[in-house]
Motif scaffolding. Structure first.
Motif, mmCIF file in Angstrom:
data_model
loop_
_atom_site.group_PDB
_atom_site.id
_atom_site.type_symbol
_atom_site.label_atom_id
_atom_site.label_comp_id
_atom_site.label_asym_id
_atom_site.label_seq_id
_atom_site.Cartn_x
_atom_site.Cartn_y
_atom_site.Cartn_z
ATOM 1 N N LEU A 68 -5.795 -6.711 -3.208
ATOM 2 C CA LEU A 68 -5.275 -5.384 -3.495
ATOM 3 C C LEU A 68 -5.365 -5.124 -4.993
ATOM 4 O O LEU A 68 -5.569 -6.049 -5.783
ATOM 5 N N THR A 72 -1.105 -0.094 -9.108
ATOM 6 C CA THR A 72 -1.294 1.294 -9.538
ATOM 7 C C THR A 72 -2.061 1.412 -10.844
ATOM 8 O O THR A 72 -2.545 2.491 -11.180
ATOM 9 N N GLY A 116 1.878 2.203 -3.418
ATOM 10 C CA GLY A 116 0.839 2.676 -4.338
ATOM 11 C C GLY A 116 -0.312 1.723 -4.570
ATOM 12 O O GLY A 116 -1.265 2.066 -5.267
ATOM 13 N N ALA A 117 -0.236 0.515 -4.014
ATOM 14 C CA ALA A 117 -1.374 -0.410 -4.125
ATOM 15 C C ALA A 117 -2.518 0.130 -3.270
ATOM 16 O O ALA A 117 -2.317 0.963 -2.392
ATOM 17 N N ARG A 118 -3.726 -0.360 -3.562
ATOM 18 C CA ARG A 118 -4.867 0.035 -2.743
ATOM 19 C C ARG A 118 -5.666 -1.214 -2.390
ATOM 20 O O ARG A 118 -5.707 -2.189 -3.141
ATOM 21 N N ARG A 119 -6.265 -1.160 -1.206
ATOM 22 C CA ARG A 119 -7.122 -2.263 -0.774
ATOM 23 C C ARG A 119 -8.384 -2.284 -1.625
ATOM 24 O O ARG A 119 -8.906 -1.238 -1.994
ATOM 25 N N VAL A 132 0.842 -1.198 0.000
ATOM 26 C CA VAL A 132 0.000 0.000 0.000
ATOM 27 C C VAL A 132 0.877 1.248 0.000
ATOM 28 O O VAL A 132 0.601 2.217 -0.714
ATOM 29 N N SER A 133 1.976 1.229 0.734
ATOM 30 C CA SER A 133 2.879 2.389 0.747
ATOM 31 C C SER A 133 3.537 2.612 -0.613
ATOM 32 O O SER A 133 3.953 3.728 -0.928
#
Length: 109
Positions: A94, A97, A77-80, A74-75
């Motif tokens: 996840l 990007t 650039g991935a998102r849940r 996530v840090s």
């Protein structure tokens, strides 16, 4: 440490796809034709699924590693992704990007 554990392919016929991919990659399917692995036992696996989307499964060992890797990704650039999972799920969904889905899976047991 996270590793590429498997690629999940969406297929319409698991047995037909398994025969193709076993021959194409030299993989074997001990037991269930939906779960292929290299004949040597080393390397990423191929999971054939009629109901899931094509995606990568990244593997970690243990709940702490799962939390750590999800936070790290996530840090980067991935998102849940809000995905319906059972309460005892040992993985997190996840998106990268570019919006490509992938799972981080605790394979410790």
């Amino acid at each position: 440490m996270v590793t590429l554990g498997s690629t999940v392919l969406n297929v319409s016929d698991i047995n037909r796809a398994a025969e193709f991919w076993k021959k194409a990659l030299g993989y074997v399917a001990p037991g269930d034709p939906a779960f292929l692995r290299p004949a040597s036992g080393e390397g990423p696996r191929l999971h054939l699924d009629e109901g899931d989307r094509t995606h990568l499964d990244l593997w970690v060992e243990g709940e702490e590693a799962l939390r750590t890797e999800v936070e790290r990704l996530v840090s980067l650039g991935a998102r849940r992704v809000d995905w319906p999972l059972p309460d005892d799920a040992a993985h997190v969904v996840l998106a990268d990007t570019e919006g490509n889905l992938f799972c981080v899976c605790d394979v410790s047991g």
